[in-house]
Design a protein around this motif. Structure first.
Motif, PDB file in Angstrom:
ATOM      1  N   ARG A 112       0.918  -1.033  -0.125  1.00 40.90           N
ATOM      2  CA  ARG A 112       0.085   0.098  -0.106  1.00 40.90           C
ATOM      3  C   ARG A 112       0.867   1.167  -0.091  1.00 40.90           C
ATOM      4  O   ARG A 112       1.855   1.262   0.719  1.00 40.90           O
ATOM      5  CB  ARG A 112      -1.049   0.046   1.364  1.00 40.90           C
ATOM      6  N   SER A 132       3.577   0.139   3.123  1.00 45.27           N
ATOM      7  CA  SER A 132       3.505  -0.907   4.109  1.00 45.27           C
ATOM      8  C   SER A 132       2.839  -2.338   3.569  1.00 45.27           C
ATOM      9  O   SER A 132       1.908  -1.991   2.401  1.00 45.27           O
ATOM     10  CB  SER A 132       2.712  -0.453   5.372  1.00 45.27           C
ATOM     11  N   VAL A 133       2.629  -3.543   4.311  1.00 43.59           N
ATOM     12  CA  VAL A 133       1.915  -4.478   4.058  1.00 43.59           C
ATOM     13  C   VAL A 133       1.252  -4.599   5.489  1.00 43.59           C
ATOM     14  O   VAL A 133       1.485  -4.162   6.669  1.00 43.59           O
ATOM     15  CB  VAL A 133       2.737  -5.797   3.693  1.00 43.59           C
ATOM     16  N   PRO A 134      -0.063  -5.340   5.542  1.00 44.30           N
ATOM     17  CA  PRO A 134      -0.602  -5.542   6.780  1.00 44.30           C
ATOM     18  C   PRO A 134       0.052  -6.608   7.657  1.00 44.30           C
ATOM     19  O   PRO A 134       0.867  -7.230   6.981  1.00 44.30           O
ATOM     20  CB  PRO A 134      -2.082  -6.049   6.419  1.00 44.30           C
TER      21      PRO A 134
END
Lengths: 148, 148
Positions: A112, A132-134
């Motif tokens: 994202r 980021s990634v979750p």
């Protein structure tokens, strides 16, 4: 020119900036990437630390990442949304980075991306971004296999 | 009023919005939190999926998170920076969330927060945000113990 017309022009300029940024990413052109950031960039990047502050500090993760890829990096900016004000703007998108590392490991990762812009001396620059990634908080693992 | 004066007022309004948002977070007041988001909010949240789209979809992670805490949540917004344009703005900060879960596990986590605002019918609302922690790409683990 009316405000709406100015906004349309500014949005087109920002879209071109993002296109240029992604092209520089694909070409592993560090100077080309960095030319889109303000001197006082604050970046919340995919990798530690929590925050990179200033263009010199933020150059380092790029200098580490680009040489770790064998050949060019494939980079796609999808679902790009841009909101443009008079001298403040932001964009968000889902970006796909793929390629082959020097150790032959394949990378194919959706991240994202939020980029925040200011018009400084007439020129739009990224002054803040977050990539980021979750995270799965129960396992403590990054969730690296999500697709839009 | 001049543009600079208007900007100072808008920045004060956004600062108050963020204060109210953090207060609602501490009180586990879902309606209070959600009142700061636009109907078409796009959130890149700490937890999966990649993206939450729309106020109804984005309400769900709050409805899951708040009841998982025993008692109030401690929530601090640090190093807040706000950039305000005529009808577009953004903020970034490092936010600390701490408390005790229902299973008695203690949480003490610093996250990076980027919030993006639009002035809609005269009212500032968050239309986009990203919340994350950095990731160690070699181990695939989220880095949950960083402090500013």
């Amino acid at each position: 020119m009316g405000t709406e017309e100015n906004k349309a022009i500014d949005e087109a300029i920002i879209r071109r900036l993002i296109d240029g940024w992604a092209k520089a990413f694909r070409a592993k052109d560090i100077d080309g990437v960095m030319s889109n950031y303000a001197q006082d960039i604050v970046s919340f990047d995919l990798v530690p630390p929590l925050r990179y502050a200033g263009i010199d500090e933020y150059r380092k993760p790029w200098e580490e990442t680009f040489p770790s890829f064998e050949g060019p990096i494939d980079y796609e900016v999808r679902d790009l949304h841009i909101a443009t004000g008079d001298d403040v703007a932001f964009s968000h998108s889902l970006n796909r980075m793929s390629g082959t590392m020097k150790d032959e490991q394949k990378i194919d990762l959706w991240v994202r991306w939020t980029a925040c812009f200011r018009k400084i001396d007439g020129k739009w620059l990224i002054t803040h971004e977050q990539v980021s990634v979750p995270v799965d908080l129960e396992s403590g693992k990054a969730v690296l296999d999500l697709k839009p």
